[in-house]
Scaffold this motif. Structure first.
Motif, PDB file in Angstrom:
ATOM      1  N   GLU A  55      33.206  52.173  26.680  1.00 49.09           N
ATOM      2  CA  GLU A  55      33.331  52.753  28.005  1.00 49.09           C
ATOM      3  C   GLU A  55      34.259  51.868  28.842  1.00 49.09           C
ATOM      4  O   GLU A  55      34.232  50.638  28.707  1.00 49.09           O
ATOM      5  N   THR A  56      35.063  52.490  29.678  1.00 52.85           N
ATOM      6  CA  THR A  56      35.997  51.704  30.486  1.00 52.85           C
ATOM      7  C   THR A  56      35.935  52.114  31.932  1.00 52.85           C
ATOM      8  O   THR A  56      35.598  53.253  32.259  1.00 52.85           O
ATOM      9  N   ALA A  57      36.229  51.153  32.796  1.00 52.00           N
ATOM     10  CA  ALA A  57      36.459  51.407  34.220  1.00 52.00           C
ATOM     11  C   ALA A  57      37.696  50.600  34.598  1.00 52.00           C
ATOM     12  O   ALA A  57      38.031  49.597  33.951  1.00 52.00           O
ATOM     13  N   THR A  58      38.394  51.034  35.645  1.00 56.45           N
ATOM     14  CA  THR A  58      39.645  50.377  36.001  1.00 56.45           C
ATOM     15  C   THR A  58      39.638  49.943  37.457  1.00 56.45           C
ATOM     16  O   THR A  58      38.938  50.503  38.291  1.00 56.45           O
ATOM     17  N   ALA A  59      40.435  48.907  37.732  1.00 56.24           N
ATOM     18  CA  ALA A  59      40.635  48.432  39.104  1.00 56.24           C
ATOM     19  C   ALA A  59      42.084  47.988  39.236  1.00 56.24           C
ATOM     20  O   ALA A  59      42.705  47.520  38.271  1.00 56.24           O
ATOM     21  N   THR A  60      42.610  48.118  40.442  1.00 54.29           N
ATOM     22  CA  THR A  60      44.037  47.833  40.656  1.00 54.29           C
ATOM     23  C   THR A  60      44.290  46.494  41.334  1.00 54.29           C
ATOM     24  O   THR A  60      45.431  46.048  41.399  1.00 54.29           O
ATOM     25  N   CYS A  61      43.233  45.875  41.895  1.00 54.23           N
ATOM     26  CA  CYS A  61      43.419  44.615  42.605  1.00 54.23           C
ATOM     27  C   CYS A  61      42.125  43.811  42.526  1.00 54.23           C
ATOM     28  O   CYS A  61      41.107  44.283  42.021  1.00 54.23           O
ATOM     29  N   ALA A  62      42.165  42.615  43.093  1.00 52.18           N
ATOM     30  CA  ALA A  62      41.005  41.723  43.013  1.00 52.18           C
ATOM     31  C   ALA A  62      39.804  42.313  43.733  1.00 52.18           C
ATOM     32  O   ALA A  62      38.675  42.259  43.232  1.00 52.18           O
ATOM     33  N   ALA A  63      40.009  42.879  44.902  1.00 57.05           N
ATOM     34  CA  ALA A  63      38.888  43.428  45.668  1.00 57.05           C
ATOM     35  C   ALA A  63      38.190  44.538  44.898  1.00 57.05           C
ATOM     36  O   ALA A  63      36.954  44.571  44.795  1.00 57.05           O
ATOM     37  N   ASP A 112      44.516  41.231  34.339  1.00 52.92           N
ATOM     38  CA  ASP A 112      45.942  40.925  34.432  1.00 52.92           C
ATOM     39  C   ASP A 112      46.129  39.571  35.126  1.00 52.92           C
ATOM     40  O   ASP A 112      45.472  39.269  36.127  1.00 52.92           O
ATOM     41  N   LEU A 113      47.031  38.769  34.625  1.00 54.26           N
ATOM     42  CA  LEU A 113      47.229  37.428  35.157  1.00 54.26           C
ATOM     43  C   LEU A 113      47.962  37.459  36.495  1.00 54.26           C
ATOM     44  O   LEU A 113      47.589  36.768  37.441  1.00 54.26           O
ATOM     45  N   ILE A 114      48.990  38.276  36.567  1.00 49.19           N
ATOM     46  CA  ILE A 114      49.835  38.299  37.773  1.00 49.19           C
ATOM     47  C   ILE A 114      49.623  39.620  38.494  1.00 49.19           C
ATOM     48  O   ILE A 114      49.905  40.694  37.943  1.00 49.19           O
ATOM     49  N   MET A 115      49.084  39.569  39.730  1.00 49.32           N
ATOM     50  CA  MET A 115      48.853  40.764  40.544  1.00 49.32           C
ATOM     51  C   MET A 115      49.205  40.430  41.985  1.00 49.32           C
ATOM     52  O   MET A 115      49.117  39.256  42.403  1.00 49.32           O
ATOM     53  N   PRO A 116      49.573  41.424  42.778  1.00 50.08           N
ATOM     54  CA  PRO A 116      49.784  41.172  44.215  1.00 50.08           C
ATOM     55  C   PRO A 116      48.470  40.802  44.882  1.00 50.08           C
ATOM     56  O   PRO A 116      47.397  41.238  44.463  1.00 50.08           O
ATOM     57  N   GLY A 117      48.541  40.006  45.944  1.00 56.26           N
ATOM     58  CA  GLY A 117      47.295  39.549  46.581  1.00 56.26           C
ATOM     59  C   GLY A 117      46.675  38.467  45.728  1.00 56.26           C
ATOM     60  O   GLY A 117      47.364  37.703  45.030  1.00 56.26           O
ATOM     61  N   PRO A 118      45.361  38.343  45.757  1.00 55.45           N
ATOM     62  CA  PRO A 118      44.708  37.375  44.871  1.00 55.45           C
ATOM     63  C   PRO A 118      45.066  37.685  43.431  1.00 55.45           C
ATOM     64  O   PRO A 118      44.907  38.810  42.968  1.00 55.45           O
TER      65      PRO A 118
END
Length: 848
Positions: free
Chosen positions: A35-43, A60-66
């Motif tokens: 089963e998977t869930a996804t998120a686009t940023c740290a928050a 992911d190691l490199i993301m905008p924001g935190p």
């Protein structure tokens, strides 16, 4: 692709600001059973982590924001996340980034370009390692609890230096005098000789095994007495510069092992139960409860020991059933409402049993507590599934009928009127076909919402299924008021719907019936409203129609006909007529179409238009359809034996018959039972029938072709008329619908259509048969176009089998075994049975 091996699916949280990578990783892991869930940023990641509680995080190691480093540190800061693997995803192999990832708490890392199979294997390995780590932690925790209540000897061994240390308690257990030098060999010498090698192997294994080892063995003291001891060992090496160290404990369990084993088994069993268990003393105070009971109420076990058991109950929940008296000693089972530490109320099922000692003195109560919140929610969900429409949330057919029966019972006692509106959306199928079922479902929800705004609180609005809605009007003052309400509904639906940014239009047709004016029971009231709705549709849609006396007479007549139809087979009232079919080029009869007739005891001779629609809309289509096939096959066999081997009999197959999963098997059984050559049987299907569920239809048609049956598309030109489906279906013949033949040769449009169909048939190597030929002009024109076959009243009307048999038996048989006239002739109108039913085509017909 490997599959995740687990009793339940493993959950993976994918955190990446790149939508393509999220989708790629998600699809790959789902294919592997995760089963998977996804998120686009740290928050989003931290929120999803807290709520979803994944088993693994793909970050992911490199993301905008935190960035990934900060997000990983935040995850690791949570107490329950210490053993959850965090797999970092990097776009390059920079060693500095990788080191920083491990410092932030990452478990492992992969490249974004990793192959899907390798990603799945990497995740599976991390998940497996996580489970092992959790089990190890649980084992260590259990050991810690045990050491608090047990008297243990402990020891340490450094294999590289040979140093060995043991506590005085261990020396006492081994029976060694104080000051006796301790060594690893001394420990082994104390073990019973027959177990000594096994102990050595276990301890040497513990030097490399991360989980260490624990086992029981016997020791022999210097004075000769044997004791049973339990040994636990594990290696430690805090710093690679320090020597490897094995630490362990040794406990004498000779006297207590039996009791301890039973108690441990009991405790482990009770502690692991998901059902809460509480032991309360005679005063009602808790002396023991298992973790499930404490956690269920939001507490730790230590918080509740000593408190009154009744503190769990909600004081405002009312009185529970009376508890049994101390002397009764029976099981006390009841439902109650308990309160969590947070103040949340939840339903529980309690079962209490009084405990007594050997002197029958009351010691207290053992109570099991089950949280039945999910059960109650499931019951509520089942109730909603049973009585409410899952799409719109409106009452469904079952609940509506229940309310309707109640309303009719009340109206019968009070003498009041009850109204029923039957509402059907106009051309809803077109919306589904063009915009898709998802859009159609959303439209139904919007329609339901608008209808709710048009009904009173005392009315009952329900969805029967599909695009059908009904409204029960429990208080009817006048027909005028009901008509006004119906018009409000139509006006409400006339306004455009805005769905997902698209403008959608629809309308409805409404039929209205009243109790007791139009019907005296729920079933006939439904029929009356349904019939009124049908008449509203015939009048042009977006209308409402009140039931009338004429409609009621039609309903009564239809019900009587349906009843008589059901008796028709038992009374042997059905029979077949056959209409001959001619080959235009040779002028011979090549077959006949079987047509159903009904000689009803109540209604007299009935033709298909009068009763076939009733059959097709009921389950009679299956039994009567099978009867028609058996009769036609039997007759086809007789004609093939007496008239011509290649004489065929055509049978129309309805959509309902063809949709039966076992249709091919049932037909094969009929062919076997009648002994007919499948080549003598022709099955006719309308375009709409074969175009529904094309892939399944194609497979069925192929099965029929493999059996040797001839296949024809009936009423060609009135449905899809698509070359695309013709080239995919192995059919032998297409029949031009009579509507295109009726105005030949005068109608230029019909002539063009017929000519196009004939040419198409020639190109695709299909026979073309024109039905409904009623004039010599039509016959001449079809012959000139090169049409292959014809049938119609100009040549012969449908007739009884004996009439057709006696007529064709008097005709001479051609050299190829087909029927033909011996003298040349132009097409002539077929007369009564005394005349031969054959014609010779015009002299130039063979050159067309």
């Amino acid at each position: 692709m490997p599959q995740a091996i687990a009793s339940t699916s493993q959950r993976v949280l994918i955190v990446d600001d790149d939508s393509f990578m999220r989708a790629r990783f998600s699809d790959t892991l789902r294919e592997a059973g995760m089963e998977t869930a996804t998120a686009t940023c740290a928050a989003e990641a931290l929120t999803a982590f807290a709520q979803w509680q994944p088993d693994l995080v793909l970050l992911d190691l490199i993301m905008p924001g935190p960035d990934g480093f900060e997000t990983c540190r935040e995850i690791r800061a949570r107490s329950h996340a210490r053993h959850i693997p965090v797999l970092m995803v990097t776009g390059n192999n920079d060693s500095d980034l990788i080191n920083r990832a491990f410092e932030a708490g990452a478990t492992d890392f992969v490249s974004k370009s990793i192959a899907p199979e390798l990603l799945v294997y990497r995740c599976l390995c991390l998940l497996r390692g996580s489970r092992l780590l959790q089990k190890l932690q649980e084992s260590e925790d259990r050991l810690a609890r045990t050491q608090q209540i047990a008297h243990l000897g402990d020891w340490e061994w450094l294999p590289e230096t040979g140093e060995f240390w043991q506590s005085p308690e261990m020396s006492r257990i081994l029976g060694l005098a104080s000051g006796t030098p301790a060594s690893f060999e001394t420990l082994l010498e104390a073990v019973a000789p027959e177990e000594r090698e096994t102990v050595r192997e276990n301890l040497e294994f513990a030097l490399t095994a991360s989980s260490g080892c624990d086992f029981e063995c016997h020791i022999v003291r210097p004075e000769g007495s044997r004791r049973l001891v339990w040994i636990y060992a594990r290696h430690e090496q805090e710093d690679l510069s320090l020597p490897l160290r094995l630490v362990g404990t040794l406990q004498d369990v000779t006297e207590i092992r039996g009791v301890e084993d039973r108690n441990q088994m009991l405790k482990e069993a009770v502690d692991s139960l998901q059902i809460g268990i509480t032991f309360a003393d005679a005063a009602g105070r808790i002396v023991y409860l298992n973790p499930a009971e404490a956690h269920m109420h939001g507490f730790q076990v230590r918080d509740l020991v000593g408190r009154l058991a009744r503190d769990f109950a909600d004081p405002g929940a009312g009185h529970a059933p009376p508890a049994p008296t101390v002397g009764e000693g029976r099981v006390w089972r009841r439902e109650s409402i308990n309160v969590r530490r947070s103040g949340e109320r939840f339903p529980v099922l309690l079962t209490s049993i009084p405990i007594r000692d050997r002197y029958d003195r009351y010691l207290g109560m053992v109570t099991t507590c089950e949280d039945i919140s999910e059960q109650k929610l499931a019951e509520e969900k089942i109730n909603r599934l049973a009585y409410f429409d899952s799409l719109t949330g409106l009452p469904n057919r079952a609940l509506f009928l229940e309310r309707l029966h109640q309303a009719l019972a009340v109206a019968a006692r009070s003498g009041e009127r009850v109204g029923l509106m039957f509402l059907d959306l106009d051309k809803f199928k077109d919306i589904n076909d063009t915009l898709g079922h998802v859009m159609g479902d959303k439209l139904l929800c919007e329609v339901a919402h608008r209808l709710e705004n048009c009904t009173r609180e005392s009315d009952v609005l329900a969805r029967l299924g599909g695009d059908e809605f009904v409204v029960l009007l429990t208080v009817v003052v006048s027909q005028t008021g009901v008509a006004a309400a119906a018009q409000r509904m139509l006006d409400s639906l006339a306004a455009p719907f805005q769905i997902d940014g698209r403008t959608v239009y629809t309308s409805a047709s409404i039929g209205i019936a009243f109790y007791p004016d139009d019907s005296h029971d729920a079933s006939s009231l439904f029929c009356s409203a349904d019939t009124a709705m049908y008449h509203a549709k015939k009048e042009g849609r977006a209308h409402f129609r009140l039931c009338s006396a004429d409609m009621n007479r039609k309903i009564v007549h239809r019900v009587a006909m349906e009843t008589s139809l059901r008796r028709g087979l038992e009374r042997e009232e059905f029979f077949l007529h056959y209409q001959p079919q001619w080959d235009l080029k040779s002028g011979v009869i090549v077959g006949a179409e079987a047509l159903l007739r009904w000689q009803s005891a109540e209604f007299g001779l009935m033709y298909p238009a009068d009763f076939v629609p009733l059959i097709e809309n009921s389950d009679l289509i299956f039994s009567i359809g099978d009867w028609v096939l058996r009769e036609a096959c039997s007759q086809a066999r007789k004609w093939a034996e007496t008239v011509a081997r290649d004489f065929r009999v055509a049978v129309n197959i309805s959509g309902k018959q063809f949709k039966q999963p076992e249709f091919v098997e049932r037909l094969a059984g009929i062919i076997c039972a009648t002994g007919v050559d499948p080549a003598s049987l022709e099955l006719e299907f309308t375009e709409s029938v074969i175009m529904e569920h094309v892939s399944r239809t194609r497979e069925k048609l192929n099965q029929l072709k493999r059996m040797g049956i001839q296949l024809t598309i009936d009423d060609f030109g009135t449905g899809y008329s698509s070359l695309n489906y013709l080239k995919h279906f192995e059919v032998d013949r297409i029949k031009i619908d009579r509507s295109f033949v009726a105005d030949l040769p005068d109608s230029e449009g019909d002539a063009a259509i017929v000519k196009a169909v004939v040419n198409m048939g020639r190109i695709m190597n299909l026979k073309v048969l024109a039905e409904g030929v009623e004039t010599a002009e039509q016959l001449e024109y079809l012959a000139e176009l090169g049409c292959d076959e014809v049938q119609g009243y100009f040549l012969a009307r449908p007739m009884a089998v004996e009439d057709l048999s006696s007529g064709i038996s008097s005709l001479p048989v051609g050299t190829e075994g087909v029927l033909q006239r011996s003298e040349p002739a132009v097409p002539v109108k077929v007369l009564e049975r005394a005349n031969p039913w054959a014609y010779v085509p015009p002299a130039d017909a063979g050159n067309v």
